[in-house]
Design a protein around this motif. Sequence first.
Motif, short mmCIF file in Angstrom:
data_model
loop_
_atom_site.label_atom_id
_atom_site.label_comp_id
_atom_site.label_asym_id
_atom_site.label_seq_id
_atom_site.Cartn_x
_atom_site.Cartn_y
_atom_site.Cartn_z
N LYS A 191 2.88 15.23 9.69
CA LYS A 191 2.53 15.77 8.39
C LYS A 191 3.68 15.59 7.40
O LYS A 191 3.47 15.24 6.23
CB LYS A 191 2.18 17.26 8.53
N THR A 192 4.90 15.83 7.88
CA THR A 192 6.08 15.63 7.03
C THR A 192 6.22 14.18 6.62
O THR A 192 6.55 13.87 5.47
CB THR A 192 7.34 16.10 7.77
N ARG B 217 3.82 12.00 6.27
CA ARG B 217 2.79 11.69 5.29
C ARG B 217 3.18 12.22 3.91
O ARG B 217 2.93 11.58 2.90
CB ARG B 217 1.44 12.26 5.72
N ARG B 218 3.80 13.39 3.90
CA ARG B 218 4.26 13.94 2.62
C ARG B 218 5.34 13.04 2.01
O ARG B 218 5.37 12.81 0.80
CB ARG B 218 4.81 15.35 2.82
N SER C 145 3.72 9.97 0.67
CA SER C 145 3.01 10.31 -0.56
C SER C 145 3.98 10.41 -1.72
O SER C 145 3.67 9.96 -2.84
CB SER C 145 2.26 11.64 -0.38
N LEU D 233 -3.20 7.50 2.53
CA LEU D 233 -2.73 8.78 2.02
C LEU D 233 -3.86 9.51 1.31
O LEU D 233 -4.75 8.88 0.73
CB LEU D 233 -1.56 8.57 1.06
N SER E 46 -1.96 15.48 1.00
CA SER E 46 -0.57 15.12 1.29
C SER E 46 0.24 15.00 0.01
O SER E 46 1.39 15.44 -0.06
CB SER E 46 -0.51 13.81 2.08
N GLU F 52 1.30 18.31 -1.58
CA GLU F 52 2.35 19.03 -0.85
C GLU F 52 3.64 18.22 -0.73
O GLU F 52 4.55 18.59 0.01
CB GLU F 52 1.85 19.39 0.55
N SER F 53 3.73 17.14 -1.49
CA SER F 53 4.88 16.23 -1.37
C SER F 53 6.10 16.57 -2.22
O SER F 53 7.18 16.02 -1.97
CB SER F 53 4.45 14.80 -1.70
#
Length: 248
Positions: free
Chosen positions: A2-3, A5-6, A9, A25, A29, A32-33
Amino acid sequence: MKTWRRFLSAVSFLTRVPLPSSVQLDEASLSESPPMFPVVGALIGAAVASFDYLVCLILPSPAVAVVDLAAVFLLTGGLHLDGLLDTADGLLSGKPRERALEIMKDSRVGAMGVAVGILLVGLKVASIAALAGERRFAALLLAPVLGRYAMLTGMTVFPYARTAGGLGSLFKDKVRLHWMVAPGVFAVALAAAVAGVPGIAAFAACVLMALGLGRLVTGRLGGLTGDVHGALCEVAEAAVYVVFAARW
């Protein structure tokens, strides 16, 4: 994952660096980036500072200062500069709130935007040209980091001005105060490690500028917009260069 992907993004949003076609993406994501923004800024800063070091071997320093900003423009697509120009047009129009917000949405650039853009870019060029050696490298490295932290500060502390729409609306329902903590520790630690007291002073200048300018704009528009976030980044970057160019 998840991190990661952020982070991707944030890279996709803040730069024009192409990502592999296999990377898919989503809006979640991206929303929350923002805590990753200073990290992406560090990558931009490292690229530009290294580029500057190499080009300074063959070109005079003032000319390379212009080329440095051109490199930043190519890396970012002028995203934040566009926000600065639109913000200047809206805020300096002298129009009521709703009309100012409409002006900021207009893709055309007016006289106020052009004037502010020229002055800010000129200030950046003059400040970079006044620097040399390790201090110049540090300023070019840190400016994108602290500029994006100023943007994150504006997103987190101040409300969103529009009721709907706009690029900044992606983040308005996601931002949390704790978002500022880890990126802030990263930014100030990097600034202190790279430049010592001038680096810490630059960090403080960027945070104070973001809070002061954010409050000023909120009083005028009732909050910030995506354009204002970009303007915070641009002004903060200029503040970093000015701090490093000051006679310590």
